[in-house]
Write a protein that holds these residues in place. Structure first.
Motif, PDB file in Angstrom:
ATOM      1  N   MET A 222       4.658  -0.386  -9.856  1.00 53.35           N
ATOM      2  CA  MET A 222       5.995  -0.308  -9.408  1.00 53.35           C
ATOM      3  C   MET A 222       6.439   0.633  -9.021  1.00 53.35           C
ATOM      4  N   LEU A 223       7.194   1.040  -7.250  1.00 54.79           N
ATOM      5  CA  LEU A 223       8.152   2.096  -7.070  1.00 54.79           C
ATOM      6  C   LEU A 223       9.293   1.147  -7.149  1.00 54.79           C
ATOM      7  N   ALA A 224      10.310   1.612  -8.235  1.00 56.56           N
ATOM      8  CA  ALA A 224      11.696   1.945  -7.554  1.00 56.56           C
ATOM      9  C   ALA A 224      12.390   3.003  -6.781  1.00 56.56           C
ATOM     10  N   GLU A 225      13.477   2.845  -6.295  1.00 58.67           N
ATOM     11  CA  GLU A 225      14.125   4.005  -5.091  1.00 58.67           C
ATOM     12  C   GLU A 225      15.172   4.380  -6.842  1.00 58.67           C
TER      13      GLU A 225
ATOM     14  N   HIS B 104      23.914   0.893 -13.354  1.00 56.57           N
ATOM     15  CA  HIS B 104      23.780   0.627 -11.964  1.00 56.57           C
ATOM     16  C   HIS B 104      23.718  -0.396 -11.176  1.00 56.57           C
ATOM     17  N   PRO B 105      23.824   0.428  -9.822  1.00 51.60           N
ATOM     18  CA  PRO B 105      23.406  -1.032  -8.736  1.00 51.60           C
ATOM     19  C   PRO B 105      22.290  -1.145  -8.233  1.00 51.60           C
ATOM     20  N   ARG B 106      22.305  -3.034  -8.103  1.00 48.18           N
ATOM     21  CA  ARG B 106      20.591  -3.417  -7.902  1.00 48.18           C
ATOM     22  C   ARG B 106      19.838  -2.617  -7.363  1.00 48.18           C
ATOM     23  N   TRP B 107      18.768  -2.194  -7.271  1.00 48.45           N
ATOM     24  CA  TRP B 107      17.714  -1.185  -6.825  1.00 48.45           C
ATOM     25  C   TRP B 107      16.941  -1.909  -6.484  1.00 48.45           C
ATOM     26  N   GLU B 108      16.187  -1.520  -5.301  1.00 49.20           N
ATOM     27  CA  GLU B 108      15.252  -1.428  -4.272  1.00 49.20           C
ATOM     28  C   GLU B 108      14.191  -0.678  -3.793  1.00 49.20           C
ATOM     29  N   GLN B 109      12.736  -1.774  -3.969  1.00 48.93           N
ATOM     30  CA  GLN B 109      11.881  -0.895  -4.476  1.00 48.93           C
ATOM     31  C   GLN B 109      11.120  -0.462  -3.179  1.00 48.93           C
ATOM     32  N   PHE B 110       9.304  -0.232  -3.540  1.00 53.20           N
ATOM     33  CA  PHE B 110       8.633   0.158  -1.692  1.00 53.20           C
ATOM     34  C   PHE B 110       7.150  -0.603  -2.465  1.00 53.20           C
ATOM     35  N   GLU B 111       6.270  -1.000  -2.061  1.00 52.73           N
ATOM     36  CA  GLU B 111       4.976  -1.499  -1.405  1.00 52.73           C
ATOM     37  C   GLU B 111       4.189  -0.553  -2.146  1.00 52.73           C
TER      38      GLU B 111
ATOM     39  N   VAL C 163       1.170   6.907  -8.515  1.00 49.59           N
ATOM     40  CA  VAL C 163       1.744   5.563  -7.427  1.00 49.59           C
ATOM     41  C   VAL C 163       1.793   6.540  -5.668  1.00 49.59           C
ATOM     42  N   GLU C 164       1.420   5.694  -4.535  1.00 50.20           N
ATOM     43  CA  GLU C 164       1.525   5.695  -3.488  1.00 50.20           C
ATOM     44  C   GLU C 164       1.932   4.539  -3.135  1.00 50.20           C
ATOM     45  N   THR C 165       2.727   4.517  -1.974  1.00 50.63           N
ATOM     46  CA  THR C 165       3.496   3.383  -1.725  1.00 50.63           C
ATOM     47  C   THR C 165       4.058   3.960  -0.113  1.00 50.63           C
ATOM     48  N   GLY C 166       3.979   2.902   0.257  1.00 55.60           N
ATOM     49  CA  GLY C 166       4.756   3.000   1.917  1.00 55.60           C
ATOM     50  C   GLY C 166       6.384   3.492   1.371  1.00 55.60           C
ATOM     51  N   ILE C 167       6.958   3.576   2.690  1.00 54.48           N
ATOM     52  CA  ILE C 167       8.464   4.671   2.443  1.00 54.48           C
ATOM     53  C   ILE C 167       9.420   3.537   3.143  1.00 54.48           C
ATOM     54  N   GLU C 168       9.089   2.611   3.413  1.00 54.15           N
ATOM     55  CA  GLU C 168      10.104   1.023   3.606  1.00 54.15           C
ATOM     56  C   GLU C 168      10.727   0.699   2.394  1.00 54.15           C
ATOM     57  N   LYS C 169      11.970   0.502   2.242  1.00 54.44           N
ATOM     58  CA  LYS C 169      12.976   0.415   0.869  1.00 54.44           C
ATOM     59  C   LYS C 169      12.673  -1.425   1.398  1.00 54.44           C
ATOM     60  N   LEU C 170      12.331  -1.662  -0.253  1.00 52.27           N
ATOM     61  CA  LEU C 170      12.210  -3.523   0.035  1.00 52.27           C
ATOM     62  C   LEU C 170      12.935  -4.125  -1.026  1.00 52.27           C
ATOM     63  N   PRO C 171      13.693  -5.317  -0.842  1.00 48.94           N
ATOM     64  CA  PRO C 171      14.749  -5.611  -1.734  1.00 48.94           C
ATOM     65  C   PRO C 171      13.748  -6.288  -2.962  1.00 48.94           C
ATOM     66  N   ILE C 172      14.614  -6.307  -4.178  1.00 48.37           N
ATOM     67  CA  ILE C 172      14.008  -7.003  -5.574  1.00 48.37           C
ATOM     68  C   ILE C 172      15.009  -8.408  -5.374  1.00 48.37           C
ATOM     69  N   LEU C 173      13.820  -8.841  -5.781  1.00 53.97           N
ATOM     70  CA  LEU C 173      14.049 -10.803  -5.038  1.00 53.97           C
ATOM     71  C   LEU C 173      14.332 -10.988  -6.271  1.00 53.97           C
ATOM     72  N   GLU C 174      15.469 -12.479  -6.411  1.00 56.59           N
ATOM     73  CA  GLU C 174      16.027 -12.732  -7.745  1.00 56.59           C
ATOM     74  C   GLU C 174      14.844 -13.620  -8.471  1.00 56.59           C
TER      75      GLU C 174
ATOM     76  N   ASN D 249       5.294  10.518   7.154  1.00 53.70           N
ATOM     77  CA  ASN D 249       6.420   9.823   7.924  1.00 53.70           C
ATOM     78  C   ASN D 249       5.899   8.147   7.542  1.00 53.70           C
ATOM     79  N   ASP D 250       4.433   8.151   6.544  1.00 52.73           N
ATOM     80  CA  ASP D 250       4.484   6.197   6.470  1.00 52.73           C
ATOM     81  C   ASP D 250       4.612   5.863   5.119  1.00 52.73           C
ATOM     82  N   ARG D 251       4.027   7.242   4.696  1.00 51.66           N
ATOM     83  CA  ARG D 251       3.582   7.021   2.548  1.00 51.66           C
ATOM     84  C   ARG D 251       4.388   8.243   2.168  1.00 51.66           C
ATOM     85  N   GLN D 252       4.588   7.353   1.039  1.00 53.02           N
ATOM     86  CA  GLN D 252       4.871   8.473  -0.610  1.00 53.02           C
ATOM     87  C   GLN D 252       4.165   8.507  -1.309  1.00 53.02           C
ATOM     88  N   ILE D 253       3.200   9.614  -1.836  1.00 51.44           N
ATOM     89  CA  ILE D 253       2.989   9.613  -3.214  1.00 51.44           C
ATOM     90  C   ILE D 253       3.380  10.236  -4.453  1.00 51.44           C
TER      91      ILE D 253
END
Length: 236
Positions: free
Chosen positions: A220-223, A183-190, A143-154, A123-127
């Motif tokens: 890092m973990l990128a989607e 590939h398109p710009r990726w997203e990441q996880f905390e 890695v253990e992260t949250g599940i919310e996808k976050l933008p990769i900042l410039e 629900n709130d994490r991924q390994i």
């Protein structure tokens, strides 16, 4: 038609700052090292290849599989444009046919080893866990992260790591293979926790054994996304 189409998913990336001198013998002709904030980085990357097709054809039992690689970052001046790319020290996959194709057509340093992975998405994490067996010993990056996808900042380190769109392979002291990865710009996880159990000396050679005792500069973990690998160009 692209040489290869696939998805690269759940990319675990551990980055280490190292002495640039270590990489000189791996540096392809016509390229130079690319630095992040003055730092020379190598990355241990584990991920899944999914829905893989070579020249438009899906090969049975070779569609979905793990890969772990150790890579560093370069750039090449093409006229007035800098092409930013990666060079692989070793790429590990579980299928001999994949190694054969990559070694034959691209001269990439692929090796075949037993591999496995485990994705636990709750629900709130991924390994996300990748393992490979080298000379009878299992190695792991997890890695253990949250599940919310976050933008990769410039202009961020994550952008530097993920936004290299060219691959370079050293053929000899004068010749280099160049190929584009799209590939398109990726997203990441905390990333909240990570575990790296790798004998770098065993897997990558004695010159990298010092990484056993070196803490990663970042993890890092990128989607990931759909990708293509285009046909190669030979630089002489």
């Amino acid at each position: 038609m692209p040489f290869l189409k696939a998805e690269w998913r759940k990319l675990t990336i551990a980055n280490y700052e190292i002495d640039p001198e270590i990489l000189k013998k791996y540096l392809p002709a016509h390229t130079e090292l690319d630095f992040w904030d003055g730092k020379c980085l190598v990355s241990l990357v584990g991920f899944m290849f999914l829905n893989t097709a070579v020249l438009g054809a899906k090969i049975p039992f070779h569609i979905n599989f793990e890969e772990v690689n150790l890579r560093f970052y370069v750039r090449r001046l093409d006229g007035k444009e800098w092409k930013r790319g990666v060079v692989f020290i070793k790429e590990i996959v579980p299928k001999y046919a994949i190694t054969f194709v990559a070694n034959t057509f691209y001269k990439e340093p692929y090796f075949t080893m037993p591999m496995k992975h485990n994705w636990q998405i709750e629900n709130d994490r991924q390994i996300i866990d990748y393992q490979w067996k080298c000379r009878g010993k299992w190695q792991k990056i997890s890695v253990e992260t949250g599940i919310e996808k976050l933008p990769i900042l410039e202009k961020s380190e994550a952008e530097f790591i993920t936004e290299h769109y060219w691959g370079y392979t050293k053929i000899n002291e004068k010749t280099t293979n160049e190929y584009e990865v799209t590939h398109p710009r990726w997203e990441q996880f905390e990333v909240k926790n990570f575990e790296i159990e790798v004998d770098f000396g065993l897997v990558y050679g004695e010159e990298f054994r010092f990484l056993n005792d070196l803490k990663p500069a970042s993890v890092m973990l990128a989607e990931g996304s759909k990708i293509t690998i285009e046909s190669k160009t030979v630089l002489k």
